[in-house]
Each structure stands twice: as structure tokens, then as C-alpha cells.
Design an enzyme around this catalytic site. Structure first.
Site, PDB file in Angstrom:
ATOM      1  N   GLY A 101       1.507   2.038  10.688  1.00 44.22           N
ATOM      2  CA  GLY A 101       2.476   3.130  10.634  1.00 44.22           C
ATOM      3  C   GLY A 101       3.059   3.509  11.981  1.00 44.22           C
ATOM      4  O   GLY A 101       3.733   4.525  12.117  1.00 44.22           O
ATOM      5  N   LYS A 140       0.165   4.286  -0.470  1.00 47.19           N
ATOM      6  CA  LYS A 140      -0.470   5.502   0.070  1.00 47.19           C
ATOM      7  C   LYS A 140      -0.103   6.708  -0.797  1.00 47.19           C
ATOM      8  O   LYS A 140       0.087   6.568  -1.998  1.00 47.19           O
ATOM      9  CB  LYS A 140      -0.093   5.686   1.543  1.00 47.19           C
ATOM     10  N   ASN A 142       0.860  -1.177   0.000  1.00 50.76           N
ATOM     11  CA  ASN A 142       0.000   0.000   0.000  1.00 50.76           C
ATOM     12  C   ASN A 142       0.900   1.232   0.000  1.00 50.76           C
ATOM     13  O   ASN A 142       1.417   1.622   1.036  1.00 50.76           O
ATOM     14  CB  ASN A 142      -0.894  -0.030   1.248  1.00 50.76           C
ATOM     15  N   GLU A 177      -7.415   4.690   6.890  1.00 46.81           N
ATOM     16  CA  GLU A 177      -7.179   6.116   6.628  1.00 46.81           C
ATOM     17  C   GLU A 177      -8.337   6.711   5.828  1.00 46.81           C
ATOM     18  O   GLU A 177      -8.699   7.868   6.025  1.00 46.81           O
ATOM     19  CB  GLU A 177      -5.829   6.297   5.907  1.00 46.81           C
ATOM     20  N   HIS A 227      -9.769   1.127   3.676  1.00 46.85           N
ATOM     21  CA  HIS A 227      -8.574   1.342   4.494  1.00 46.85           C
ATOM     22  C   HIS A 227      -8.909   2.281   5.654  1.00 46.85           C
ATOM     23  O   HIS A 227      -9.698   3.214   5.497  1.00 46.85           O
ATOM     24  CB  HIS A 227      -7.435   1.931   3.639  1.00 46.85           C
ATOM     25  N   SER A 269       2.524  -2.320  10.296  1.00 46.20           N
ATOM     26  CA  SER A 269       3.949  -2.386  10.663  1.00 46.20           C
ATOM     27  C   SER A 269       4.574  -3.750  10.382  1.00 46.20           C
ATOM     28  O   SER A 269       5.457  -4.209  11.117  1.00 46.20           O
ATOM     29  CB  SER A 269       4.154  -1.978  12.125  1.00 46.20           C
ATOM     30  N   GLU A 321      -6.394  -5.027   9.612  1.00 49.07           N
ATOM     31  CA  GLU A 321      -5.374  -4.024   9.927  1.00 49.07           C
ATOM     32  C   GLU A 321      -5.757  -3.296  11.208  1.00 49.07           C
ATOM     33  O   GLU A 321      -6.493  -2.294  11.169  1.00 49.07           O
ATOM     34  CB  GLU A 321      -5.264  -3.014   8.783  1.00 49.07           C
ATOM     35  N   GLY A 366       4.642   1.095   4.939  1.00 48.93           N
ATOM     36  CA  GLY A 366       6.006   1.644   4.936  1.00 48.93           C
ATOM     37  C   GLY A 366       7.035   0.744   4.260  1.00 48.93           C
ATOM     38  O   GLY A 366       7.846   1.209   3.450  1.00 48.93           O
TER      39      GLY A 366
HETATM   40  P1  PGA Z   1       2.172   0.091   7.609  1.00 51.43           P
HETATM   41  O1  PGA Z   1       0.789   0.345   6.836  1.00 51.43           O
HETATM   42  O2  PGA Z   1       2.736  -1.193   7.080  1.00 51.43           O
HETATM   43  O3  PGA Z   1       3.021   1.277   7.284  1.00 51.43           O
HETATM   44  O4  PGA Z   1       1.840  -0.006   9.066  1.00 51.43           O
HETATM   45  C1  PGA Z   1      -0.067  -0.714   6.523  1.00 51.43           C
HETATM   46  C2  PGA Z   1      -1.306  -0.168   5.860  1.00 51.43           C
HETATM   47  O5  PGA Z   1      -1.756   0.922   6.216  1.00 51.43           O
HETATM   48  O6  PGA Z   1      -1.864  -0.806   4.932  1.00 51.43           O
END
Ligand code: PGA
Length: 250
Positions: free
Chosen positions: A172, A11, A9, A96, A94, A212, A166, A234
Site C-alpha cells: 500500500g 481488504k 486482496n 495487517e 496477512h 504495490s 509480501e 489496491g
Molecule cells: P497492495 O496490497 O497491492 O495495495 O500493496 C497488497 C496486499 O496487502 O496484499
């Protein structure tokens, strides 16, 4: 069919030149796990990503999509537009999108319907917030997110649904759910699917973990029975890290 999948992802990261460079780096990596590999550049770079990955096993997906067909919806992108660019997979729900853009379960149900009607595959995300976990409500939250957005679907529709658990507190933040926490939730999700539909359907749906996830913890998480892969934020932005995760999904 239940598959091993690792999806990146991206983003709101990577401009056009950076997208091209990262794809070039990704193409130089070797997939030793056999997992399906999916990347999700921003809308503006999807067509480029599709052409840059042509002839490789890397698939390109979108991070979001409109629930509408076409028309006066400024700033939106339709399923038909994605498909015409060669994109057949979309991330929906998602955290977000839910938190910053007000996407609700009922809106997501509409988006899921639209994507499936257009023959797209959906990576459907859900997960509890920290307060909900602390209050021991995480199973209820996840069950309602899934049922509100997906349980109007017939059994057949699930062949085009990939689930992504998630936990919001792990996204993140560097704080990963433990492999046991991921397994417990994935087991629970499979059980709710079995109760609502059938054991065969529950066994056939791929359930990814996200939050993460990185090369150093992916192998342990992916080794769990009900974890079929990951949605990676990330660590998907560097080719070596992303393939470290891909190749942990043995
Ligand atoms: P992250 O994000 O691996 O940076 O924690 C995962 C996601 O939001 O899909």
C-alpha cells in the site's frame, strides 16, 4: 502443483452493491494469461460473490478465518461457515492481521491446521518490515515466519498451500520491491523448502509476490523464475487494473 495465480486482496473495501458491480466488471474482462484468478470480498459479501461468479473461472476466497470450530467466539467466522458459503480458499497471516490484530506465528499455525483439516486451500502471507530489511534480517525473518507456522506440516499438506511473500514496506505504499528483490527472496524460500522437505516439493509450491503490484510493474516481476503470481491489494479494486495484472502473468 505450481500454478500461475493472481489473487485480489480487497481488504475492508466494497459494500454489497459495489461488490456486485466490481464482479460484473471483472466478468467482462478477458483472461488471456490462463492464470488462476481469485478475489476476496469481505465476509458479509462472500455468499453473494460466490453466486455472482458461478459458472466463471473467478474463484472466491476469504481474507481470514477462526482457528476454532464453532461456539462462543463473538465476531469470528469458521472454516465450516466459509465452506458452506462456497468458499474453499482463505488468506492467512496477512501483515495487517499480524500488525493490527496481534496474529502470531503460533496462532497462524493453528489457523493453517484448521483450514487444511477442513479441506481448504491457504494463501499464507509473510514478509519483513523495513527496519528488518535495513538490518539485513529479511531472510531470517521470512525463514522463521514460514517455519514457525508451516514446518510442522507433512509434505502432502503443501499441495493446499500457496505462499505469498509480501514485504511490509511495499504494501500500500506505492514502493514495490524490485523484480530482483522479489526473485532473490522467492529463490531463498524455495531453497528453504527444498532443504526442509524436498526439491520436488519446493518446485511444486506456488509463491506469489505482493506489495504495490500493478499493471505497470507486474510483467517484470512475474517474469522472474521463482515468482508464480501476485497478491494484489489496491490494484484489485478496479477490474481493468486487476486484469492488467492477471494478464501480465503470462
Ligand atoms: P497492495 O496490497 O497491492 O495495495 O500493496 C497488497 C496486499 O496487502 O496484499
Amino acid at each position: 502443483m505450481r500454478q500461475k495465480i493472481v489473487a485480489g486482496n480487497w481488504k475492508m473495501n466494497k459494500n454489497l452493491a459495489e461488490t456486485k458491480a466490481l464482479i460484473s466488471d471483472l466478468k467482462a474482462e478477458e483472461n488471456t494469461s490462463g492464470a488462476r484468478v481469485i478475489i476476496t470480498p469481505s465476509f458479509v459479501n462472500l455468499a453473494l460473490a460466490v453466486s455472482e461468479t458461478e459458472g466463471t473461472a473467478i474463484e472466491v476466497a476469504a481474507q481470514n478465518m477462526s482457528q476454532y470450530n464453532a461456539g462462543a467466539y463473538t465476531g469470528e467466522v469458521s472454516a465450516a461457515m466459509l465452506k458452506s458459503a462456497g468458499v474453499n480458499v482463505v488468506i492467512l497471516g496477512h501483515s495487517e492481521r499480524r500488525a493490527y490484530y496481534g496474529e502470531t506465528d503460533s496462532l497462524l499455525a493453528e489457523k493453517v491446521d484448521k483450514a487444511l483439516a477442513e479441506g481448504m486451500e491457504v494463501i499464507f502471507c509473510f514478509g519483513e518490515e523495513l527496519e528488518e530489511r535495513k538490518a539485513d534480517k529479511h531472510y531470517d525473518v521470512v525463514a522463521s515466519q514460514i517455519s514457525n507456522a508451516l514446518y510442522h506440516l507433512g509434505e502432502d499438506a503443501f499441495k493446499n498451500i500457496i505462499l505469498a511473500y509480501e514485504p511490509v514496506w511495499a504494501i500500500g505504499t506505492g514502493e514495490t520491491a524490485t523484480a530482483e528483490q522479489a526473485q532473490e527472496m522467492h529463490f531463498f524460500i524455495r531453497k528453504t523448502l527444498a532443504d526442509k522437505y524436498s526439491a520436488a516439493l519446493a518446485e511444486s509450491v506456488s509463491i506469489l509476490y505482493g506489495g504495490s503490484c500493478k499493471p505497470s510493474n507486474a510483467e517484470e516481476i512475474f517474469s522472474k523464475e521463482d515468482v508464480d503470481g501476485g497478491l494484489i491489494g489496491g490494484a484489485s479494486l478496479k477490474a481493468a487494473d486487476f486484469f492488467g495484472v492477471v494478464n501480465a502473468n503470462k
